[in-house]
Design a protein around this motif. Structure first.
Motif, PDB file in Angstrom:
ATOM      1  N   HIS A  27      -2.781   6.894  10.726  1.00  0.00           N
ATOM      2  CA  HIS A  27      -1.564   7.174   9.970  1.00  0.00           C
ATOM      3  C   HIS A  27      -1.427   8.693   9.795  1.00  0.00           C
ATOM      4  O   HIS A  27      -2.328   9.342   9.257  1.00  0.00           O
ATOM      5  CB  HIS A  27      -1.657   6.488   8.610  1.00  0.00           C
ATOM      6  N   GLN A  58       0.821  -1.204   0.000  1.00  0.00           N
ATOM      7  CA  GLN A  58       0.000   0.000   0.000  1.00  0.00           C
ATOM      8  C   GLN A  58       0.862   1.263   0.000  1.00  0.00           C
ATOM      9  O   GLN A  58       0.358   2.367   0.168  1.00  0.00           O
ATOM     10  CB  GLN A  58      -0.938  -0.011   1.213  1.00  0.00           C
ATOM     11  N   GLU A  97     -12.001   5.343   4.167  1.00  0.00           N
ATOM     12  CA  GLU A  97     -10.693   5.894   3.812  1.00  0.00           C
ATOM     13  C   GLU A  97      -9.903   6.263   5.071  1.00  0.00           C
ATOM     14  O   GLU A  97      -9.316   7.337   5.199  1.00  0.00           O
ATOM     15  CB  GLU A  97     -10.840   7.095   2.876  1.00  0.00           C
ATOM     16  N   THR A 104       0.441  -1.819   7.773  1.00  0.00           N
ATOM     17  CA  THR A 104      -0.570  -0.847   7.383  1.00  0.00           C
ATOM     18  C   THR A 104      -1.921  -1.528   7.200  1.00  0.00           C
ATOM     19  O   THR A 104      -2.010  -2.597   6.603  1.00  0.00           O
ATOM     20  CB  THR A 104      -0.170  -0.170   6.051  1.00  0.00           C
ATOM     21  N   TRP A 153      -6.736   5.117   7.410  1.00  0.00           N
ATOM     22  CA  TRP A 153      -5.473   4.383   7.364  1.00  0.00           C
ATOM     23  C   TRP A 153      -4.920   4.265   8.776  1.00  0.00           C
ATOM     24  O   TRP A 153      -4.815   5.256   9.488  1.00  0.00           O
ATOM     25  CB  TRP A 153      -4.456   5.137   6.517  1.00  0.00           C
ATOM     26  N   ARG A 209      -5.890  -0.406   5.951  1.00  0.00           N
ATOM     27  CA  ARG A 209      -6.728   0.623   5.335  1.00  0.00           C
ATOM     28  C   ARG A 209      -8.168   0.145   5.344  1.00  0.00           C
ATOM     29  O   ARG A 209      -8.452  -0.990   4.955  1.00  0.00           O
ATOM     30  CB  ARG A 209      -6.266   0.851   3.899  1.00  0.00           C
TER      31      ARG A 209
END
Length: 99
Positions: free
Chosen positions: A89, A44, A59, A52, A61, A54
């Motif tokens: 994130h 990603q 949307e 990570t 992260w 998602r």
């Protein structure tokens, strides 16, 4: 078969795998219900903060996710629609910083 309302993409590429993403994926597969689609994804592009995760269509992260974080993500985000601030994130959610 109806489409899942949310999709969780867990990176399974080299860097994330080296940081324990296979265990994170396994924890999601064990913890999630039929309303959520769990996907083992390719890279990603966020290798420096892996593993990570998602979540679509939100949307959201998450970075540096550990297997012990999965229960919190499932309960807070997937069931209650409250993202887990401490795991957001910073590249995609700049008001938060990494631990």
């Amino acid at each position: 078969m109806p489409m899942s309302s949310k999709q969780v993409f867990v990176c399974q590429y080299q860097s994330c795998l080296a940081q324990g993403s296979a265990e994170v994926l396994a924890a999601f597969l064990e913890s999630s219900d039929a309303e959520v689609s769990i996907v083992a994804s390719g890279c990603q592009g966020q290798c420096n903060l892996g593993p990570t995760v998602r979540i679509l269509p939100d949307e959201i992260w998450y970075c540096r996710v550990k297997p012990q974080d999965v229960e919190t993500i499932v309960h807070s985000h997937l069931q209650e629609d409250h993202p887990v601030d401490r795991l957001l994130h910073p590249r995609f959610h700049p008001s938060y910083s990494t631990p």
